[in-house]
Write a protein that holds these residues in place. Sequence first.
Motif, mmCIF file in Angstrom:
data_model
loop_
_atom_site.group_PDB
_atom_site.id
_atom_site.type_symbol
_atom_site.label_atom_id
_atom_site.label_comp_id
_atom_site.label_asym_id
_atom_site.label_seq_id
_atom_site.Cartn_x
_atom_site.Cartn_y
_atom_site.Cartn_z
ATOM 1 N N VAL A 747 13.341 60.724 10.942
ATOM 2 C CA VAL A 747 12.854 61.312 12.187
ATOM 3 C C VAL A 747 13.898 62.192 12.878
ATOM 4 C CG1 VAL A 747 11.184 59.498 12.617
ATOM 5 C CG2 VAL A 747 13.490 59.216 13.459
ATOM 6 N N ASP A 748 15.006 62.488 12.177
ATOM 7 C CA ASP A 748 16.074 63.308 12.732
ATOM 8 C C ASP A 748 16.551 62.780 14.082
ATOM 9 O OD1 ASP A 748 17.920 65.396 12.761
ATOM 10 O OD2 ASP A 748 16.641 66.606 14.033
ATOM 11 N N ALA A 749 16.841 61.488 14.122
ATOM 12 C CA ALA A 749 17.341 60.911 15.367
ATOM 13 C C ALA A 749 18.853 60.961 15.396
ATOM 14 C CB ALA A 749 16.870 59.470 15.501
ATOM 15 N N ILE A 750 19.492 61.036 14.238
ATOM 16 C CA ILE A 750 20.959 61.023 14.191
ATOM 17 C C ILE A 750 21.451 62.416 13.847
ATOM 18 C CG2 ILE A 750 20.916 60.190 11.773
ATOM 19 C CD1 ILE A 750 23.538 58.714 12.409
ATOM 20 N N HIS A 751 22.301 62.952 14.664
ATOM 21 C CA HIS A 751 22.919 64.223 14.299
ATOM 22 C C HIS A 751 24.205 64.461 15.067
ATOM 23 C CE1 HIS A 751 20.628 65.455 17.772
ATOM 24 N NE2 HIS A 751 19.526 65.111 17.150
ATOM 25 N N ARG A 752 24.892 65.504 14.659
ATOM 26 C CA ARG A 752 26.131 65.862 15.330
ATOM 27 C C ARG A 752 25.775 66.405 16.709
ATOM 28 N NH1 ARG A 752 31.158 65.424 12.565
ATOM 29 N NH2 ARG A 752 30.587 66.845 10.896
ATOM 30 N N HIS A 757 32.990 72.648 19.242
ATOM 31 C CA HIS A 757 34.067 71.743 18.851
ATOM 32 C C HIS A 757 33.714 70.273 19.085
ATOM 33 C CE1 HIS A 757 35.915 75.489 18.668
ATOM 34 N NE2 HIS A 757 36.414 75.548 19.871
ATOM 35 N N THR A 758 32.469 69.921 19.058
ATOM 36 C CA THR A 758 32.138 68.509 19.231
ATOM 37 C C THR A 758 32.098 67.845 17.864
ATOM 38 O OG1 THR A 758 29.825 69.069 19.151
ATOM 39 C CG2 THR A 758 30.790 68.722 21.327
ATOM 40 N N LEU A 759 32.515 66.615 17.819
ATOM 41 C CA LEU A 759 32.551 65.916 16.548
ATOM 42 C C LEU A 759 31.614 64.724 16.542
ATOM 43 C CD1 LEU A 759 36.391 65.894 16.039
ATOM 44 C CD2 LEU A 759 34.727 67.214 14.762
ATOM 45 N N ALA A 760 31.266 64.230 17.730
ATOM 46 C CA ALA A 760 30.550 62.960 17.804
ATOM 47 C C ALA A 760 29.229 63.016 17.060
ATOM 48 C CB ALA A 760 30.297 62.621 19.265
ATOM 49 N N ILE A 761 28.940 61.944 16.332
ATOM 50 C CA ILE A 761 27.627 61.761 15.728
ATOM 51 C C ILE A 761 26.836 60.921 16.724
ATOM 52 C CG2 ILE A 761 26.397 60.788 13.767
ATOM 53 C CD1 ILE A 761 28.259 62.664 12.593
ATOM 54 N N VAL A 762 25.748 61.463 17.223
ATOM 55 C CA VAL A 762 24.993 60.700 18.214
ATOM 56 C C VAL A 762 23.645 60.271 17.642
ATOM 57 C CG1 VAL A 762 26.048 61.640 20.282
ATOM 58 C CG2 VAL A 762 24.165 62.853 19.204
ATOM 59 N N ILE A 763 23.195 59.109 18.101
ATOM 60 C CA ILE A 763 21.895 58.611 17.673
ATOM 61 C C ILE A 763 20.977 58.646 18.879
ATOM 62 C CG2 ILE A 763 20.642 56.643 16.731
ATOM 63 C CD1 ILE A 763 23.306 55.858 15.370
ATOM 64 N N GLU A 764 19.891 59.363 18.751
ATOM 65 C CA GLU A 764 19.025 59.568 19.905
ATOM 66 C C GLU A 764 18.071 58.407 20.096
ATOM 67 O OE1 GLU A 764 17.336 63.167 20.935
ATOM 68 O OE2 GLU A 764 18.813 64.373 19.874
ATOM 69 N N ASP A 765 17.437 58.469 21.238
ATOM 70 C CA ASP A 765 16.586 57.389 21.679
ATOM 71 C C ASP A 765 15.361 57.188 20.788
ATOM 72 O OD1 ASP A 765 16.063 55.421 23.465
ATOM 73 O OD2 ASP A 765 14.632 56.664 24.562
ATOM 74 N N HIS A 766 14.934 58.219 20.077
ATOM 75 C CA HIS A 766 13.721 58.039 19.278
ATOM 76 C C HIS A 766 14.011 57.468 17.889
ATOM 77 C CE1 HIS A 766 14.767 62.173 18.032
ATOM 78 N NE2 HIS A 766 14.149 61.904 16.926
ATOM 79 N N ARG A 797 14.847 47.107 16.298
ATOM 80 C CA ARG A 797 16.278 47.378 16.271
ATOM 81 C C ARG A 797 16.527 48.865 16.506
ATOM 82 N NH1 ARG A 797 18.169 46.134 10.447
ATOM 83 N NH2 ARG A 797 16.827 47.868 9.877
ATOM 84 N N ILE A 798 17.738 49.172 16.750
ATOM 85 C CA ILE A 798 18.108 50.572 16.923
ATOM 86 C C ILE A 798 19.521 50.725 16.351
ATOM 87 C CG2 ILE A 798 18.901 50.069 19.282
ATOM 88 C CD1 ILE A 798 18.108 52.913 20.036
ATOM 89 N N ALA A 799 19.791 51.865 15.749
ATOM 90 C CA ALA A 799 21.119 52.081 15.181
ATOM 91 C C ALA A 799 22.070 52.525 16.285
ATOM 92 C CB ALA A 799 21.052 53.135 14.090
ATOM 93 N N THR A 800 23.282 51.994 16.257
ATOM 94 C CA THR A 800 24.279 52.444 17.229
ATOM 95 C C THR A 800 25.557 52.798 16.491
ATOM 96 O OG1 THR A 800 25.099 50.196 17.532
ATOM 97 C CG2 THR A 800 23.426 50.947 19.084
ATOM 98 N N ASN A 801 26.272 53.742 17.012
ATOM 99 C CA ASN A 801 27.590 54.019 16.454
ATOM 100 C C ASN A 801 28.485 54.568 17.546
ATOM 101 O OD1 ASN A 801 26.768 56.674 16.745
ATOM 102 N ND2 ASN A 801 27.915 57.330 14.963
ATOM 103 N N CYS A 802 29.747 54.724 17.225
ATOM 104 C CA CYS A 802 30.708 55.255 18.186
ATOM 105 C C CYS A 802 30.295 56.667 18.569
ATOM 106 C CB CYS A 802 32.096 55.281 17.549
ATOM 107 S SG CYS A 802 33.268 56.224 18.495
ATOM 108 N N ASP A 803 30.100 56.940 19.843
ATOM 109 C CA ASP A 803 29.674 58.275 20.258
ATOM 110 C C ASP A 803 30.828 59.058 20.876
ATOM 111 O OD1 ASP A 803 29.946 56.722 22.443
ATOM 112 O OD2 ASP A 803 27.968 57.108 23.304
#
Lengths: 855, 97
Positions: A747-752, A757-766, A797-803
């Motif tokens: 569902v393309d919820a995870i992206h840079r 110059h941003t590096l964070a991989i963010v996981i969105e609410d959907h 559940r929802i995936a989380t990672n360092c943002d």
Amino acid sequence: MTELPLDDLFERYESLYARTVDGQLIQLAKPTLADLERTYSITIDGQKVTVNRAVPSTDEQGNVLRDDQNDVIPRQTTIYDAANLRYQGQPNPIPILCHQNHMKPVGVCRVCCVMTGNEYRSGQKMIPACQHPVNQDNMVIHTVESRERVKVLGQECVAGEFVKDQARGLVELLAANHLHSIQVPSQKKFENELLTVAQRLKRREGQGSIPRLPLLLQRKPHDEERVDQSSEVIAYDANSCILCDRCVRGCSEVKPFKVIGHTGFGNKARISFDLGAPMGQSSCVSCGECAISCPTGALTFKTSVYQAPDRTGKARDPWVEERRSFWMQLGKEPDLQIVPADELAAIPLFRGVPYAFLKWNEGGVGRLRLADREVELCRQDTYGSTAFIIEEGEIQVRRDRQVLAQRRRSDVLLGPRPGAAARRVAEQDPNDGLVGELACLGHQPRSASLVARPGSSVLILKRNLLYMLQRNREARRILFPLYQRRALLVFREKGELFKGLPEDLGQACIDFLFQEQGQWEELPDAPDRPPRPVQFLQINPGQKVIRQDTRAEYFYIIHRGHVSVEGIDQQGRSLIRDYMGPLRHFGEIGLLSDPAVGGAETARMLAEVMGGPVRAGRRTGTCTALDHVELVRIHKDTFRGLLKAHPPLLAHLRDWAVQRLRKNRQTREQIGLQVEPFTEPGLYQGQKLMVLDLERCTRCQECVKACAETHDGVTRLVLEGNRFGKFLVPSACRSCHDPLCLNGCPVDAIHRKTGKHTLAIVIEDHCIGCGLCAHNCPYGSIHMDSRHARRAGQSERIATNCDLCESLDGNPRCVHRCPHDAAIRIAGYDLARRVGLQPEGSAADEQRWQEQHTG
Amino acid sequence: MLAHAQNCLEFFEGESCGKCVPCRLGCQQLVQLTVHLRQGGGGSPEAVRQTVERLGQVMELTSICGLGRAAPNPLLSVLEHFPGELKAPTRKPEDLK
């Protein structure tokens, strides 16, 4: 005649041998590499076709599979493959229900059965085309389209009609049992393939009706008891399930979850979740692959990704960021509409993408219409997960305010304009039309800004749609030549090879390759084809690209991903010499040491540096893909032509090769095995590694507390991981060069994170909590969190990672809070340097990092 | 004879593994048809004959293993050797179970 012991006889005649369609005993053997070249000549529907005995096996994304010896794994050519070849340019006439191109055939629905031979005698049977190999010369095959006359039980008839009769019988059986209703067009959720096949095979009847049953078949009533609504995301209706096995294979072959299986037998057989649990209580992660695969709507999505309400109870806008950005540029609300699934399904590029997927992701494609002002769609040097297709008007590609190119609509992607006469496909440049896909799929920063001109209309695609397109054979045929061209262009621009050379030389070289590249093809469709001069390849992690001591045939350019170079020295020790990232090239040493390629002088020079006995034209090392690698491969002959046409390039490459060989020797003498602890745990991937200096750290856990406080009480930082010198690398997201976690998110919820110059991989609410990203991350940095209350229509559940949360000083909170300055965030090359190690690749990394992040 | 055929067909239905369509669904339909015939329904003898022959051919040609290929034989041999067992239906379909 020698007598064989009975056991031996059994072994020979029962296990290793099988019968051909004529009843003749043949030996069953695994296809070999030689079979990729050897051919059979067979007749399909009265036309002779020559097919290879075997074709390369492919994974679910259509990439060729190789074994650990770097050899292609062959699989036998099936009759269905052969029919593809016979009906080139037309749809394959063989009806299929249980088969899909990206899955292993199982042959259970039997509607693809074909007739073999020109006569059918009592006791013979038909064979499934999807599964049965072409294993004999002069096979005669009749599909439903055959107009040939054959003999059936002594009576003459048209072969196609006979075959069609049997397929029709099967479809009637299936329809009587499993076809319960026809979808209302306005509420269509999936493409009912059973209905499509039934309507294709039936005798003339009105459109849109359930086929009449000419046989005395008992229609099975719909049983509400057999509907499973327990899952929040997917509904399962066992009444419609034809047991085609596609969901089972989707769950365990395409995705790694292995939740769906079979239970029961005979007419009680059914698919089941965790051997019979209700779907909602099973270990199903709701990734949606089964519902995408289902041909009859037995598994359907309850709602679409963006329809599910967010925490405030409103439907989500899939284009929040884009809308905001365009709004600010235009000063008013932009005309950005969601493209409905039905409209997408009609576009050639999306043909073959399952309708259920398009409907589920409805909103994943938006249409931006511009009136009188231009809009910057994306900015140079930022990360992004969108690609753009031009419908009307044009998009300008700008770098540093300079216009590099203009792109326009391509009819290859979108089909002819409504009302306009169709232009010939060959007249158009297929490289127009789609832009921005490189940053989107390659996880690299945008190499240029894209500006949509006034009056244009642009389709904006999310990454998961583009990813799904690649699974589809037809779409790959359109997309891959485009990727190949783009990869070469980027290489000319930034490639290491052309550094220090005059600009026009790089231009001339790439132009030469463009001319030579020829038609793009996926697999060797027809035998006796010379090797492709230039070819775009996707390689899976762990596969070997070239092997030491084999004959050098190709020169390679890395477009995406990392490759390790390993060599076995004269003592037989295996040493990892180096690793290489994007925009680098390899394979030139093996080619240049062959006097036939680079001339005698070059070969002599290289031999001198190498020392010892030199084997001309052989590989000096083994190159293995460390992650998902995309390469452009150039054949030896084309490479020779290129060097002949441009002598300065030859001199440059020769110097390069000499340098590399000298360096190799140094590496061998100095650091030897030391690169391995750097490449093995993937530290080279890190752009923001969380690193703890264990000599300073007092284990006070302040960093973990800071993380938990920032993220709703659940820490995303776990102080476990590899030791590297005096440093501990805990499992926090390292912002990889090539984020493997991004691959395949349905569902393309995870992206840079978008932005410069941003590096964070963010996981969105959907996020739907399928856990694929956590599964894909080799470093254990993504955690599945089930402690937060979720909204309806989503899994628990929802995936989380360092943002990379920012504190006052710009550092993440964990670093900011550390009282002893033990926690730091550094790039992989920096860490290598701090422990006194400097592999060649890390220097290149550093340079790349500097270029990208200090603009 | 139909009772005997039904017995055989139920055996095949019970033994079918359920993997391929012709055997899984064909056996079910044949048993259903035989039950209906015994209850005095099913269809005209001609329609029954056509159905069984057609279904028999599909099952024989397309089943994966020998079970599915042999399954229609009981009913086929009733048709061949005891055509008198087939009678015009006396009850309406909706009265049958």
